[in-house]
Design a protein around this motif. Structure first.
Motif, PDB file in Angstrom:
ATOM      1  N   THR A 393       4.727  10.703  -3.206  1.00 25.14           N
ATOM      2  CA  THR A 393       4.545   9.679  -2.175  1.00 25.14           C
ATOM      3  C   THR A 393       3.067   9.488  -1.880  1.00 25.14           C
ATOM      4  O   THR A 393       2.278  10.434  -1.936  1.00 25.14           O
ATOM      5  N   ARG A 396       3.139   5.570   2.029  1.00 25.94           N
ATOM      6  CA  ARG A 396       3.946   4.364   2.259  1.00 25.94           C
ATOM      7  C   ARG A 396       5.104   4.303   1.272  1.00 25.94           C
ATOM      8  O   ARG A 396       6.260   4.165   1.668  1.00 25.94           O
ATOM      9  N   PHE A 397       4.816   4.419  -0.002  1.00 25.93           N
ATOM     10  CA  PHE A 397       5.867   4.351  -1.012  1.00 25.93           C
ATOM     11  C   PHE A 397       6.236   5.765  -1.457  1.00 25.93           C
ATOM     12  O   PHE A 397       5.378   6.635  -1.616  1.00 25.93           O
ATOM     13  N   LEU A 410      12.822   4.213  -5.618  1.00 24.50           N
ATOM     14  CA  LEU A 410      11.533   3.909  -4.998  1.00 24.50           C
ATOM     15  C   LEU A 410      11.794   3.268  -3.644  1.00 24.50           C
ATOM     16  O   LEU A 410      12.582   2.321  -3.537  1.00 24.50           O
ATOM     17  N   ASP A 412      10.050   1.862   0.184  1.00 27.31           N
ATOM     18  CA  ASP A 412       8.910   1.448   0.992  1.00 27.31           C
ATOM     19  C   ASP A 412       9.137   2.004   2.394  1.00 27.31           C
ATOM     20  O   ASP A 412       9.884   1.428   3.192  1.00 27.31           O
ATOM     21  N   ARG A 423      13.914   0.229  -4.317  1.00 29.83           N
ATOM     22  CA  ARG A 423      13.064  -0.826  -4.879  1.00 29.83           C
ATOM     23  C   ARG A 423      12.576  -0.477  -6.290  1.00 29.83           C
ATOM     24  O   ARG A 423      11.602  -1.068  -6.772  1.00 29.83           O
ATOM     25  N   ASP A 426      12.065  -3.410  -8.598  1.00 29.16           N
ATOM     26  CA  ASP A 426      11.286  -4.530  -8.081  1.00 29.16           C
ATOM     27  C   ASP A 426      10.011  -4.682  -8.908  1.00 29.16           C
ATOM     28  O   ASP A 426       9.111  -3.831  -8.871  1.00 29.16           O
ATOM     29  N   SER A 428       7.471  -6.496  -8.539  1.00 28.36           N
ATOM     30  CA  SER A 428       6.231  -6.587  -7.768  1.00 28.36           C
ATOM     31  C   SER A 428       5.668  -5.212  -7.411  1.00 28.36           C
ATOM     32  O   SER A 428       4.486  -5.079  -7.089  1.00 28.36           O
ATOM     33  N   LEU A 429       6.512  -4.190  -7.486  1.00 26.93           N
ATOM     34  CA  LEU A 429       6.073  -2.830  -7.163  1.00 26.93           C
ATOM     35  C   LEU A 429       5.863  -1.986  -8.416  1.00 26.93           C
ATOM     36  O   LEU A 429       5.652  -0.774  -8.318  1.00 26.93           O
ATOM     37  N   ARG A 432       2.748   0.276  -8.411  1.00 28.23           N
ATOM     38  CA  ARG A 432       2.879   1.415  -7.506  1.00 28.23           C
ATOM     39  C   ARG A 432       3.839   2.450  -8.100  1.00 28.23           C
ATOM     40  O   ARG A 432       3.569   3.652  -8.054  1.00 28.23           O
ATOM     41  N   ARG A 433       4.941   1.995  -8.679  1.00 29.82           N
ATOM     42  CA  ARG A 433       5.872   2.915  -9.323  1.00 29.82           C
ATOM     43  C   ARG A 433       5.180   3.679 -10.451  1.00 29.82           C
ATOM     44  O   ARG A 433       5.329   4.902 -10.570  1.00 29.82           O
TER      45      ARG A 433
END
Length: 497
Positions: A393, A396-397, A410, A412, A423, A426, A428-429, A432-433
């Motif tokens: 982590t 936030r994620f 995942l 948020d 997520r 997703d 768009s993430l 971050r993943r």
């Protein structure tokens, strides 16, 4: 105190067992009563992003006492027969620097009477005489005329049955732990600074609170635990989660309110008894020069997403309450502050050594909570078998990885603190993943190497789930007088998987 001892702060480290961070008044829980913790938070700093590196009792306490992660101290699976590794301990380091160190309550080490650096230890080890001892709380019960009767309420350390405590109030383990700690504060060496470790065994089951605390919650309306859509198809859950839902399949929805009220009662009982310890420090003229740190080894899912107990990395299992109160007027712990840095249990040791002005041993991996260093990503892991789970982590994620079947989730946490929406898919993430997956690759050790290929998380073929027999009723305790014979210390009871 005299001389240098008058300038160096005393330290009180308070731990509770299986208490989720969300189950506090200062986090706006709608039903729980925690007036002492709420006031402590108003007087000091709370760290709402504190996670247990391995949310199981023994590994978590190793991190707490050595300032190291499981990668260094060696256990992320709960090994009851493992000796404390040859690492500096918090108690031993402070004792070496001149502190008098005393622990009261649960240490969960092997053998049970290993002092792990403390000058003295008064144990309450949740009914484990078969591992050796003796247990000081058991001896207290015998002195009171109740030899071996601590578990005759019939409740279990690893289940969610509940009923009122069956013996006089003064004999409850929470009362005994408080009473013994207050005695040790009064019996302190006045020429030395003191380190006190107050370790309550609850709200970890057995759920046998005092009737007075059950009465407090008689009319309470606990919130209904949320269950996400991703958790509703039990057969489709990752193996680690399926083993939990199967193990506690006998806990029915209509049991929930009773379980919650009993659990809350144990929490509020601790909160009120903790007041007695703080009151003793105040009356002894010690409170203003004492560092107080309150935390837990891990939390409890308590029905959230249909799950129970610990061993997973959802918030109610892995995120723990953490409050830090420095000496009166210490600018590093301003009253009412909230510090959102990522914290793990290994950070407790360097934090307390920082206050004491003691050099942090080079083996320590944690970071002082009053220092400037911040971590960008926190990684953690639990178990090395089919129920293994890993987490990363950034605050936030949060990414959760189940190597068995290579399942990834995942969340948020800013927009979805109850982890209702997975997520992982997703687009768009995706960056971050990828960053969180890479953090797990870089933090991998041991059996993780079998589940990583080409620098990517690849996992293992999904193992078919089979229901588990539970002939021993999750390690049910019995009549402990005469004490049960010693048994194999490596026998694990009460564990799904």
């Amino acid at each position: 105190m005299t001389g240098d001892a008058a300038q160096r702060p005393n330290i009180l480290l308070v731990t509770v067992d299986q208490w989720p961070a969300s189950l506090t008044g200062y986090e706006n829980h709608p039903a729980i009563l925690t007036p002492t913790l709420d006031q402590l938070a108003r007087n000091g700093v709370r760290f709402p992003r504190t996670y247990s590196e391995c949310p199981i009792c023994i590994p978590a306490r190793r991190s707490l006492m050595t300032g190291t992660t499981p990668r260094k101290h060696g256990d992320r699976s709960f090994d009851p027969a493992a000796r404390m590794p040859a690492l500096p301990t918090l108690a031993g380091t402070l004792r070496g620097a001149g502190y008098r160190s005393v622990a009261v309550g649960k240490l969960h080490v092997y053998p049970p009477r290993d002092r792990i650096g403390f000058d003295e230890v008064f144990l309450a080890e949740e009914g484990r005489p078969h591992l050796g001892g003796p247990d000081d709380y058991d001896m207290f019960l015998a002195d009171q005329g109740f030899a071996g009767q601590g578990f005759l309420h019939g409740m279990n350390n690893n289940d969610y049955l509940w009923r009122p405590w069956h013996l006089p109030e003064r004999t409850h383990v929470t009362n005994w732990t408080t009473w013994q700690m207050c005695r040790e504060i009064k019996r302190r060496d006045p020429t030395r600074p003191n380190f006190w470790h107050l370790s309550y065994t609850h709200p970890h089951p057995p759920l046998a609170p005092l009737q007075a605390y059950l009465d407090i919650y008689r009319d309470a309306e606990p919130p209904v635990p949320p269950v996400a859509d991703w958790a509703r198809d039990e057969a489709a859950l990752p193996y680690a989660l399926r083993s939990i839902t199967d193990y506690w399949a006998h806990v029915k929805p209509h049991h929930l309110r009773g379980i919650q009220r009993a659990f809350y009662a144990l929490c509020t009982h601790i909160d009120h008894q903790f007041r007695v310890v703080l009151g003793t420090l105040r009356e002894e003229g010690l409170l203003d020069n004492t560092v107080v740190l309150f935390t837990a080894d891990h939390g409890d899912m308590l029905g959230t997403h249909g799950l129970w107990a610990k061993r997973v990395f959802y918030e109610d299992s892995a995120r723990v309450p953490t409050i830090l109160l420095g000496p009166q007027g210490d600018p590093r712990t301003p009253p009412g502050a909230v510090d959102n840095r990522l914290v793990q249990l290994a950070d407790v040791m360097p934090t307390l050594l920082d206050f004491a002005g003691v050099a942090v041993p080079e083996e320590v991996e944690g970071r002082s909570m009053i220092g400037d260093a911040r971590r960008e990503i926190l990684t953690a892991g639990c178990r090395d078998d089919a129920s293994a789970t890993r987490m990363a982590t950034d605050g936030r994620f949060k990414l959760i990885w189940y190597p068995n079947g290579n399942r990834i989730q995942l969340f948020d946490l800013q927009e979805d603190p109850q982890e209702m929406q997975d997520r992982a898919g997703d687009a768009s993430l995706a960056p971050r993943r990828a960053a969180l997956e890479q953090a797990l690759v870089e933090a991998a050790w041991g059996v993780d190497g079998d589940w990583i290929s080409g620098g990517r998380l690849t996992g293992a073929p999904a193992r078919a789930f089979r229901t588990q027999a539970n002939r021993g009723l999750s390690g049910q305790r019995g009549n402990h007088f005469p004490p049960p014979p010693q048994a194999g210390a490596d026998v694990v009871v009460g564990t799904p998987g």
